[in-house]
Design a protein around this motif. Structure first.
Motif, PDB file in Angstrom:
ATOM      1  N   ALA A 173       1.044  -1.293   0.150  1.00 44.02           N
ATOM      2  CA  ALA A 173       0.068  -0.351  -0.400  1.00 44.02           C
ATOM      3  C   ALA A 173       0.354   1.148  -0.217  1.00 44.02           C
ATOM      4  N   ASP A 174       1.963   1.096   1.102  1.00 40.55           N
ATOM      5  CA  ASP A 174       2.667   2.403   0.703  1.00 40.55           C
ATOM      6  C   ASP A 174       3.592   2.464   0.202  1.00 40.55           C
ATOM      7  N   SER A 178       1.301   3.590  -2.675  1.00 37.27           N
ATOM      8  CA  SER A 178      -0.171   5.585  -2.550  1.00 37.27           C
ATOM      9  C   SER A 178       0.097   6.565  -3.379  1.00 37.27           C
ATOM     10  N   GLU A 179       0.940   6.667  -4.484  1.00 37.66           N
ATOM     11  CA  GLU A 179       0.931   7.698  -5.054  1.00 37.66           C
ATOM     12  C   GLU A 179       0.054   7.421  -6.099  1.00 37.66           C
ATOM     13  N   PHE A 187      -5.293   4.493  -2.877  1.00 37.45           N
ATOM     14  CA  PHE A 187      -5.549   4.393  -1.511  1.00 37.45           C
ATOM     15  C   PHE A 187      -5.972   3.127  -1.152  1.00 37.45           C
ATOM     16  N   GLU A 233      -8.554   1.026   0.352  1.00 35.18           N
ATOM     17  CA  GLU A 233     -10.398   1.240   0.577  1.00 35.18           C
ATOM     18  C   GLU A 233     -11.011   0.306   1.724  1.00 35.18           C
ATOM     19  N   SER A 281      -9.279  -1.954   4.194  1.00 31.75           N
ATOM     20  CA  SER A 281      -8.007  -2.551   4.964  1.00 31.75           C
ATOM     21  C   SER A 281      -8.179  -3.973   5.327  1.00 31.75           C
ATOM     22  N   LEU A 322      -7.472  -2.099  -2.973  1.00 35.71           N
ATOM     23  CA  LEU A 322      -6.805  -1.012  -3.720  1.00 35.71           C
ATOM     24  C   LEU A 322      -7.589  -0.094  -4.499  1.00 35.71           C
ATOM     25  N   HIS A 370      -6.709   6.366  -7.095  1.00 36.72           N
ATOM     26  CA  HIS A 370      -7.000   8.053  -6.961  1.00 36.72           C
ATOM     27  C   HIS A 370      -8.526   8.483  -8.042  1.00 36.72           C
TER      28      HIS A 370
END
Length: 190
Positions: free
Chosen positions: A147-148, A151-152, A155, A157, A159, A171, A174
């Protein structure tokens, strides 16, 4: 015992309207009032229009004088336009194992980032086998790292959560990910 055919949801027009009286609406939306069905049909023929039942549940049913062919065409156009504006959500899936090789991880991360850049959601699943089930924190850490890393592009959705032998996370891209990917492709071509 015959129960009859299926109930038709088709709009009734002209002679198919089988009620003694209707609340009539004129061709320009003006209220004519409650009239007998014979008078309403005669008015429709004189105006060279169709008598269309627009609210069959009302008491008395509401009928309108209109060109039915034009009405059907316009409603089909509206339906087509609304379908064109719909967005189809595609969920891609990527499966991992807790003890994944660094190179394999990079490959899977590349797939996830490609899916997110295309505007698709990605469901990442970590499959546990045997003794790995007693160490869910390994899978959780791996999902957090993924996820990190992306991340760009997107995000988290949903967990990470344990579901039997699997741990899943969703995930989502954006909002403007598709527009950005198109812009970068255009700039690469130029």
């Amino acid at each position: 015992m015959d129960q009859g055919g299926p109930i038709s949801s088709e709009t009734r027009i002209n002679e198919r309207i089988r009620v003694p009286e209707v609340r009539l609406v004129g061709p320009n939306g003006e209220q004519v009032g409650i009239v007998r069905i014979e008078d309403a049909l005669r008015l429709a023929q004189e105006a060279d229009l169709d008598l269309v039942e627009v609210a069959p549940q009302a008491r008395p049913p509401v009928a309108k004088l209109m060109d039915f062919g034009k009405f059907k065409y316009e409603s089909a156009q509206k339906a087509r336009e609304s379908r064109r504006n719909q967005q189809l959500t595609v969920i891609k899936e990527q499966k991992l194992r807790p003890k994944i090789d660094p190179h394999d991880y990079e490959t899977k991360k590349g797939h996830v980032s490609r899916f997110l850049a295309a505007g698709n959601k990605v469901k990442v699943t970590i499959m546990f086998r045997g003794r790995e089930q007693s160490r869910p924190e390994l899978g959780f850490r791996l999902l957090q790292r993924l996820a990190d890393d992306v991340s760009e592009l997107g995000f988290v959705e949903a967990s990470p959560k344990q579901d039997g032998r699997n741990m899943t996370m969703v995930l989502a891209p954006h909002k403007n990910a598709k527009a950005k990917s198109k812009a970068t492709k255009e700039s690469e071509k130029a």
